[in-house]
Design an enzyme around this catalytic site. Structure first.
Site, PDB file in Angstrom:
ATOM      1  N   GLY A 114     -62.767 -22.886 -40.435  1.00 32.73           N
ATOM      2  CA  GLY A 114     -61.755 -23.813 -40.914  1.00 32.73           C
ATOM      3  C   GLY A 114     -61.432 -23.726 -42.392  1.00 32.73           C
ATOM      4  O   GLY A 114     -60.933 -24.687 -42.970  1.00 32.73           O
ATOM      5  N   SER A 115     -61.648 -22.578 -43.026  1.00 37.50           N
ATOM      6  CA  SER A 115     -61.346 -22.496 -44.468  1.00 37.50           C
ATOM      7  C   SER A 115     -59.855 -22.671 -44.732  1.00 37.50           C
ATOM      8  O   SER A 115     -59.464 -23.352 -45.691  1.00 37.50           O
ATOM      9  CB  SER A 115     -61.865 -21.186 -45.073  1.00 37.50           C
ATOM     10  N   ASN A 116     -59.010 -22.088 -43.900  1.00 33.71           N
ATOM     11  CA  ASN A 116     -57.567 -22.299 -44.065  1.00 33.71           C
ATOM     12  C   ASN A 116     -57.188 -23.748 -43.744  1.00 33.71           C
ATOM     13  O   ASN A 116     -56.366 -24.343 -44.440  1.00 33.71           O
ATOM     14  CB  ASN A 116     -56.763 -21.343 -43.177  1.00 33.71           C
ATOM     15  N   HIS A 137     -51.541 -14.156 -39.808  1.00 38.70           N
ATOM     16  CA  HIS A 137     -52.233 -12.967 -39.303  1.00 38.70           C
ATOM     17  C   HIS A 137     -52.737 -12.156 -40.492  1.00 38.70           C
ATOM     18  O   HIS A 137     -51.992 -11.965 -41.466  1.00 38.70           O
ATOM     19  CB  HIS A 137     -51.274 -12.125 -38.446  1.00 38.70           C
ATOM     20  N   GLU A 159     -54.340 -15.775 -48.121  1.00 39.70           N
ATOM     21  CA  GLU A 159     -54.109 -16.854 -47.154  1.00 39.70           C
ATOM     22  C   GLU A 159     -54.147 -18.214 -47.838  1.00 39.70           C
ATOM     23  O   GLU A 159     -53.234 -19.028 -47.686  1.00 39.70           O
ATOM     24  CB  GLU A 159     -55.176 -16.807 -46.047  1.00 39.70           C
ATOM     25  N   ILE A 203     -51.053 -18.638 -27.296  1.00 37.59           N
ATOM     26  CA  ILE A 203     -50.370 -19.901 -27.028  1.00 37.59           C
ATOM     27  C   ILE A 203     -49.587 -19.774 -25.718  1.00 37.59           C
ATOM     28  O   ILE A 203     -48.777 -18.864 -25.559  1.00 37.59           O
ATOM     29  CB  ILE A 203     -49.431 -20.277 -28.195  1.00 37.59           C
ATOM     30  N   LEU A 213     -57.952 -18.631 -31.806  1.00 36.80           N
ATOM     31  CA  LEU A 213     -58.130 -17.333 -31.149  1.00 36.80           C
ATOM     32  C   LEU A 213     -57.583 -17.244 -29.727  1.00 36.80           C
ATOM     33  O   LEU A 213     -57.749 -16.215 -29.080  1.00 36.80           O
ATOM     34  CB  LEU A 213     -59.620 -16.953 -31.163  1.00 36.80           C
TER      35      LEU A 213
END
Length: 192
Positions: free
Chosen positions: A12-14, A104, A174, A88, A85
């Protein structure tokens, strides 16, 4: 207020960066974390930030409602994939057409598709002798890593780079770009 749901499967860093970016924002808020991994670090980030969590399971996601009713009941306007991951499902893409973005860790269309995530991408980039890599932020459609590109940024791949050092360069991009690009995409969609 435009309400975001962040879909994440990992540390969950982003997601953490996005949550911080939109704290106190006048027109955009992170209102839900959707996760398919009950042990993911992103759940701790969501709990610490006081953001509700929706844990999802594969059968309902792919062969059931795709959780569209749950998202609509929470008035979610926009979906952000940040290290999520699973592909969808069509039902969710159709319900949120041009309102789902993904990041990505490569310069699409190179190094995209099924199985191309995280270290797999960086290993492939280095093995191919690429001189640059980067990030691609794109709208999500029915195919893996295929939707309309919104933004790309690149970094050099140096001869001494390893998948780990390249991952660090990519993560820097990112964190630096994803929240701002999300903000611009949401404002284009609904300039409140």
């Amino acid at each position: 207020m435009n309400k975001l749901a962040i879909f994440s499967s990992g540390t969950g860093s982003n997601a953490a960066r996005i949550i911080r970016y939109f704290q106190g924002h006048t027109s955009i808020s992170v209102d839900l974390i959707v996760c398919n991994n009950p042990h993911a670090g992103v759940l701790n980030i969501a709990s610490a930030a006081g953001i509700p969590i929706l844990l999802i399971e594969k059968e309902q996601f792919f062969r059931g409602s795709a959780y569209v009713p749950e998202l609509q009941a929470r008035s979610i306007d926009f979906i952000v994939l940040a290290g999520f991951l699973w592909k969808i499902p069509v039902r969710l893409v159709q319900a949120y057409r041009h309102r789902i973005v993904n990041i990505h860790p490569a310069l699409l269309p190179k190094y995209g598709g099924k199985g191309m995530y995280g270290h797999h991408v960086h290993e492939a980039v280095i093995a191919a002798g690429e001189k640059e890599s980067g990030i691609t932020i794109h709208y999500v459609d029915e195919l893996y890593d295929h939707g309309q590109v919104i933004f790309q940024a690149n970094v050099s791949v140096d001869p001494e780079d390893t998948p780990e050092t390249l991952a660090g360069k990519i993560q820097f991009l990112e964190h630096g770009h994803f929240p701002r690009v999300i903000e611009e995409a949401v404002k284009r969609l609904n300039p409140r």
